[in-house]
Design an enzyme around this catalytic site. Structure first.
Site, PDB file in Angstrom:
ATOM      1  N   ASP A  16       0.816  -1.220   0.000  1.00 17.87           N
ATOM      2  CA  ASP A  16       0.000   0.000   0.000  1.00 17.87           C
ATOM      3  C   ASP A  16       0.848   1.268   0.000  1.00 17.87           C
ATOM      4  OD1 ASP A  16      -2.266  -1.692   0.220  1.00 17.87           O
ATOM      5  OD2 ASP A  16      -1.885  -1.839   2.373  1.00 17.87           O
ATOM      6  N   LYS A  19       2.420   2.164  -5.181  1.00 16.57           N
ATOM      7  CA  LYS A  19       3.205   1.689  -6.339  1.00 16.57           C
ATOM      8  C   LYS A  19       2.447   1.934  -7.647  1.00 16.57           C
ATOM      9  CE  LYS A  19       3.336  -2.456  -4.489  1.00 16.57           C
ATOM     10  NZ  LYS A  19       2.872  -2.201  -3.122  1.00 16.57           N
ATOM     11  N   GLY A  43      -4.119  -4.490  -4.593  1.00 21.28           N
ATOM     12  CA  GLY A  43      -5.136  -3.561  -5.081  1.00 21.28           C
ATOM     13  C   GLY A  43      -4.436  -2.269  -5.421  1.00 21.28           C
ATOM     14  N   HIS A  44      -4.102  -2.085  -6.698  1.00 21.59           N
ATOM     15  CA  HIS A  44      -3.305  -0.926  -7.109  1.00 21.59           C
ATOM     16  C   HIS A  44      -4.229   0.133  -7.702  1.00 21.59           C
ATOM     17  CE1 HIS A  44       0.450  -3.728  -7.354  1.00 21.59           C
ATOM     18  NE2 HIS A  44       0.029  -3.513  -6.129  1.00 21.59           N
ATOM     19  N   GLN A 215       2.535  -6.023  -3.077  1.00 27.75           N
ATOM     20  CA  GLN A 215       2.849  -6.010  -1.636  1.00 27.75           C
ATOM     21  C   GLN A 215       4.192  -5.281  -1.422  1.00 27.75           C
ATOM     22  OE1 GLN A 215       1.809  -9.415  -2.950  1.00 27.75           O
ATOM     23  NE2 GLN A 215      -0.182  -8.475  -2.690  1.00 27.75           N
TER      24      GLN A 215
HETATM   25  P1  IMP Z   1      -2.193 -12.894   2.069  1.00 22.90           P
HETATM   26  O1  IMP Z   1      -1.272 -12.314   1.049  1.00 22.90           O
HETATM   27  O2  IMP Z   1      -3.645 -12.719   1.712  1.00 22.90           O
HETATM   28  O3  IMP Z   1      -1.844 -14.305   2.410  1.00 22.90           O
HETATM   29  O4  IMP Z   1      -1.991 -12.055   3.426  1.00 22.90           O
HETATM   30  C1  IMP Z   1      -0.784 -12.139   4.201  1.00 22.90           C
HETATM   31  C2  IMP Z   1      -0.450 -10.775   4.811  1.00 22.90           C
HETATM   32  O5  IMP Z   1      -0.096  -9.871   3.765  1.00 22.90           O
HETATM   33  C3  IMP Z   1      -1.622 -10.116   5.556  1.00 22.90           C
HETATM   34  O6  IMP Z   1      -1.089  -9.372   6.627  1.00 22.90           O
HETATM   35  C4  IMP Z   1      -2.205  -9.186   4.518  1.00 22.90           C
HETATM   36  O7  IMP Z   1      -2.918  -8.104   5.104  1.00 22.90           O
HETATM   37  C5  IMP Z   1      -0.946  -8.717   3.819  1.00 22.90           C
HETATM   38  N1  IMP Z   1      -1.175  -8.285   2.429  1.00 22.90           N
HETATM   39  C6  IMP Z   1      -1.378  -9.065   1.357  1.00 22.90           C
HETATM   40  N2  IMP Z   1      -1.519  -8.319   0.248  1.00 22.90           N
HETATM   41  C7  IMP Z   1      -1.391  -7.048   0.633  1.00 22.90           C
HETATM   42  C8  IMP Z   1      -1.395  -5.793  -0.089  1.00 22.90           C
HETATM   43  O8  IMP Z   1      -1.541  -5.738  -1.305  1.00 22.90           O
HETATM   44  N3  IMP Z   1      -1.219  -4.679   0.666  1.00 22.90           N
HETATM   45  C9  IMP Z   1      -1.001  -4.728   2.005  1.00 22.90           C
HETATM   46  N4  IMP Z   1      -0.973  -5.860   2.704  1.00 22.90           N
HETATM   47  C10 IMP Z   1      -1.166  -7.015   2.015  1.00 22.90           C
END
Ligand code: IMP
Length: 394
Positions: A16, A19, A43-44, A215
């Site tokens: 977040d 990017k 989510g970009h 991420q």
């Molecule tokens: P997962 O990727 O859904 O398995 O989540 C694992 C961790 O990564 C959690 O803490 C999510 O909130 C975090 N996370 C996954 N994708 C994003 C993103 O695009 N932005 C921020 N945090 C993310």
């Protein structure tokens, strides 16, 4: 910025960072835009010149640009329903310009079910999009890949995969696996007009590439705050394996970070702001709610120590700082340093224009301190979500 060659844009914090808006701008001078890791947990957000907002979860954030090629690399895990709806929501048909790796894995309906069920125990706070279980199937060698959709034996592969998740799923497996196979084949028909191929080979012939990270470094499976991480390589190594390119294709790495830090989900956050009112104010002004899950993000002071580490791990050449405008109303601003102490700055309390020369000296000092501390040049400062709200030194 190199027009020819490869530029990587990746997150230097916990996701977040903004990017998408940097990718959107840099993509203007690139021919091919590649997503190489993660899936629709990302989510970009892009806001175009007219103020219209688009959120991209699987397609590269530059998908609104015409006459470019877009690649979803083999390091990704793809939810076909999300991809199909993202493609159909675009104003123009991009299927002829979209190259999807035959080796990318598919997020299956059972992955989503398992993710939600398991996070009740693990409390990682995942996005519940099936990302972790899809990567687990990949590593276990029971994953279903995009190329499998168009080969015989899909039903058998799905049955084998389903058996691995026996404690989570409905029985009898055979009926369940057959239903899933039917659903998946319907979704496959929605992407069959795209180029399903060895995207690594396709990229061999491309010379002007932008690699779009998802991420951030703190969420990397190897470098992040394990176990509170995502399941992919969000850092520079993920570009090589996830896009399938040689390191020689990369000329420049751009690291993106926010003027403060946020985190969604659980896990360590040493610079988290514990004053609820202050955190709430920054969250509201910065609209710090998950673009995918809508969860309120945890808010903290910028952890420059973590960004410094990210610069080292990723070999960042150029930095982009975003959302500094969100801090403009504060009377005091802090930075969290790598020795665990805070450095406090006086707030500038005035609007920041997209022109560095017009900036108040207090805001300039804040930026100069960060740049000196990190020892990496700042190429971009974003003062708002629109394309023209970007100061560019690079
Ligand atoms: P997962 O990727 O859904 O398995 O989540 C694992 C961790 O990564 C959690 O803490 C999510 O909130 C975090 N996370 C996954 N994708 C994003 C993103 O695009 N932005 C921020 N945090 C993310």
């Amino acid at each position: 910025m190199f027009i020819n060659g490869g530029t990587v844009v990746l997150g230097a914090e916990a996701g977040d960072e903004g990017k998408g808006r940097i990718v959107d701008v840099l993509a203007q001078n690139k021919q091919t835009i590649v997503r190489y890791s993660g899936g629709c947990n990302a989510g970009h957000t892009i806001i175009d010149d007219a103020g219209n907002k688009s959120v991209f979860r699987l397609l590269p954030s530059a998908a609104l640009h015409r006459d470019k090629s877009f690649v979803l690399g083999q390091g990704m895990v793809i939810d076909l329903a999300v991809l199909a709806s993202e493609i159909s929501a675009l104003p123009t048909d991009i299927s002829k310009n979209l190259y999807i790796s035959q080796n990318a894995h598919i997020v299956m309906p059972y992955h989503i079910m398992v993710d939600a069920a398991r996070d009740r125990d693990l409390q990682i706070g995942t996005t519940k999009k099936g990302i972790g279980p899809a990567y687990e199937d990949k590593v276990r060698r029971t994953g279903i890949r995009i190329g499998d959709l168009f080969c015989t034996g899909l039903g058998d592969k799905i049955l084998t995969a389903v058996r691995q998740w026996d404690s989570f799923l409905q029985k009898p497996y055979l009926k369940y696996a057959n239903n899933i196979t039917e659903q998946i084949l319907v979704l496959a028909s929605k992407i069959e007009s795209c180029n399903i191929c060895d995207t690594s080979k396709f990229l061999e012939g491309e010379t002007s590439i932008l690699f779009e990270g998802a991420q951030g470094t703190i969420l990397d499976i190897d470098h992040g705050t394990y176990p509170f991480v995502t399941s992919s390589s969000t850092t520079i190594g993920g570009v090589l394996t996830g896009a399938g390119v040689s390191h020689k294709k990369i000329n420049e790495v751009v690291g993106v970070f926010k003027a403060y830090t946020t985190r969604v989900g659980n896990g360590p956050f040493p610079s988290e702001i514990l004053d609820d009112l202050l955190a709430k104010n920054i969250r509201e002004i910065g609209n710090e709610y998950g673009s995918v899950t809508k969860r309120p993000r945890r808010v903290g002071w910028l952890d420059v120590g973590a960004v410094k580490r990210s610069c080292t791990i990723n070999g960042i050449d150029t930095l982009a700082i975003t959302k500094i405008d969100v801090l403009s109303y504060l009377d005091q601003i802090k930075l969290y340093l790598d020795d665990g102490s805070y450095k406090t700055f006086d707030g500038w309390q005035e609007h920041l224009a997209a022109d560095w020369d017009l900036w108040p000296s207090k805001a300039k000092s804040f930026i100069s301190f960060i740049e000196d501390y990190l020892g990496v040049k700042l190429g971009f400062i974003s003062v708002g979500p629109r394309r023209n709200q970007l100061i560019r030194f690079a």
